[in-house]
Design a protein around this motif. Structure first.
Motif, PDB file in Angstrom:
ATOM      1  N   UNK A 153       0.852  -1.192   0.000  1.00  0.00           N
ATOM      2  CA  UNK A 153       0.000   0.000   0.000  1.00  0.00           C
ATOM      3  C   UNK A 153       0.887   1.241   0.000  1.00  0.00           C
ATOM      4  N   UNK A 154       0.584   2.155  -0.903  1.00  0.00           N
ATOM      5  CA  UNK A 154       1.368   3.387  -1.015  1.00  0.00           C
ATOM      6  C   UNK A 154       1.078   4.273   0.181  1.00  0.00           C
ATOM      7  N   UNK A 155       2.133   4.719   0.858  1.00  0.00           N
ATOM      8  CA  UNK A 155       1.974   5.579   2.023  1.00  0.00           C
ATOM      9  C   UNK A 155       2.156   7.043   1.632  1.00  0.00           C
ATOM     10  N   UNK A 156       3.366   7.404   1.262  1.00  0.00           N
ATOM     11  CA  UNK A 156       3.650   8.785   0.864  1.00  0.00           C
ATOM     12  C   UNK A 156       5.025   8.813   0.219  1.00  0.00           C
ATOM     13  N   UNK A 157       5.439   9.972  -0.245  1.00  0.00           N
ATOM     14  CA  UNK A 157       6.788  10.111  -0.777  1.00  0.00           C
ATOM     15  C   UNK A 157       7.786  10.181   0.375  1.00  0.00           C
ATOM     16  N   UNK A 158       8.991   9.698   0.134  1.00  0.00           N
ATOM     17  CA  UNK A 158      10.025   9.736   1.167  1.00  0.00           C
ATOM     18  C   UNK A 158      10.393  11.178   1.494  1.00  0.00           C
ATOM     19  N   UNK A 159      10.563  11.448   2.788  1.00  0.00           N
ATOM     20  CA  UNK A 159      10.839  12.810   3.227  1.00  0.00           C
ATOM     21  C   UNK A 159      11.969  12.821   4.254  1.00  0.00           C
ATOM     22  N   UNK A 160      12.421  14.029   4.568  1.00  0.00           N
ATOM     23  CA  UNK A 160      13.379  14.217   5.659  1.00  0.00           C
ATOM     24  C   UNK A 160      14.709  13.528   5.433  1.00  0.00           C
ATOM     25  N   UNK A 161      15.288  13.039   6.528  1.00  0.00           N
ATOM     26  CA  UNK A 161      16.620  12.431   6.479  1.00  0.00           C
ATOM     27  C   UNK A 161      16.634  11.169   5.635  1.00  0.00           C
ATOM     28  N   UNK A 162      15.551  10.398   5.678  1.00  0.00           N
ATOM     29  CA  UNK A 162      15.491   9.187   4.862  1.00  0.00           C
ATOM     30  C   UNK A 162      15.638   9.528   3.392  1.00  0.00           C
ATOM     31  N   UNK A 163      14.961  10.554   2.944  1.00  0.00           N
ATOM     32  CA  UNK A 163      15.034  10.964   1.544  1.00  0.00           C
ATOM     33  C   UNK A 163      16.423  11.467   1.177  1.00  0.00           C
TER      34      UNK A 163
END
Length: 238
Positions: A153-163
């Motif tokens: 299931x799609x959650x969201x685009x990667x953000x923050x430090x992970x991105x």
């Protein structure tokens, strides 16, 4: 002697086939009844747990055994819902928001309590809040290796430090890969967008597919789904 054995062989096969049919019917019935029974048991257990937690805070004269003369399960759930609605109504006002901010400022001064409260608050906001983090689309990803596909299931685009930390040449999206037959547990994966295949089926249909271990597909009619269950039961009986 040998002729007698040959005469008994068809009867033995009939008996064996009859037992296999009974076993297949039993397994089919079990597959149909088990989800219903477990659902009813789970709801009944949760209602009893809520009653046991809430009723001690309710005055004795409002308990069902004192008010109606019978032990009625579910009264605690009604009190809990009314109390939750009242708290939500108060929290929307200026006074309620001020009290919440004051209470959270006190909690922030308590090291252990602060960690527990913030963690539970984040979980509650993620699960209950209607935001962009809610699952709105099902997809396919290659997991646990190339060539093997799993529903996610799609959650969201990667953000923050992970991105920032993950090396890649394209955008990353975070997906939740559920386990079978319990889709509430699973794995959080960060996958390049080009390696994700979006599905037209709804999140609910994809969840049914995961829970049924591939027996119930979105395009299945009720009779087709029951036929698939019967075929699976026959395969188990063999």
């Amino acid at each position: 002697m040998f002729e007698h054995e040959n005469l008994d062989a068809p009867e033995h096969k009939k008996r064996r086939g009859g037992l296999a049919g009974v076993r297949a019917s039993f397994l089919t019935g079990l597959v149909v009844i088990a989800p219903i029974g477990l659902t009813v048991w789970l709801i009944w257990t949760v209602i009893g747990w809520v009653d046991g937690f809430v009723l001690p805070f309710v005055p004795d004269k409002y308990h069902p055994e004192n008010l109606l003369g019978i032990d009625l399960r579910g009264v605690g759930v009604i009190f809990f819902l009314l109390f939750t609605l009242f708290v939500g109504w108060i929290a929307k006002g200026l006074i309620g928001r001020s009290l919440i901010l004051w209470g959270e400022s006190l909690v922030d001064r308590m090291p252990v309590v602060r960690s527990i409260y913030n963690g539970l608050k984040q979980i509650a906001e993620t699960v209950l809040a209607q935001s962009e983090t809610s699952f709105d689309q099902a997809c396919l990803v290659e997991y646990p290796r190339k060539g093997v596909w799993a529903i996610a299931f799609v959650s969201t685009t990667a953000k923050g430090e992970v991105n920032r930390r993950i090396p890649r040449d394209e955008a990353l999206i975070s997906v939740f890969l559920p386990t079978t037959p319990n889709p509430t547990s699973g794995f959080l994966l960060f996958v390049p967008k080009s390696e994700v295949i979006m599905l037209d089926m709804s999140v609910e249909d994809a969840a049914k597919l995961v829970i049924s271990a591939g027996l119930v597909y979105p395009s299945d009619k009720p009779e087709d789904a029951l036929k698939a269950v019967e075929e699976a039961a026959k395969a188990i009986a063999k």
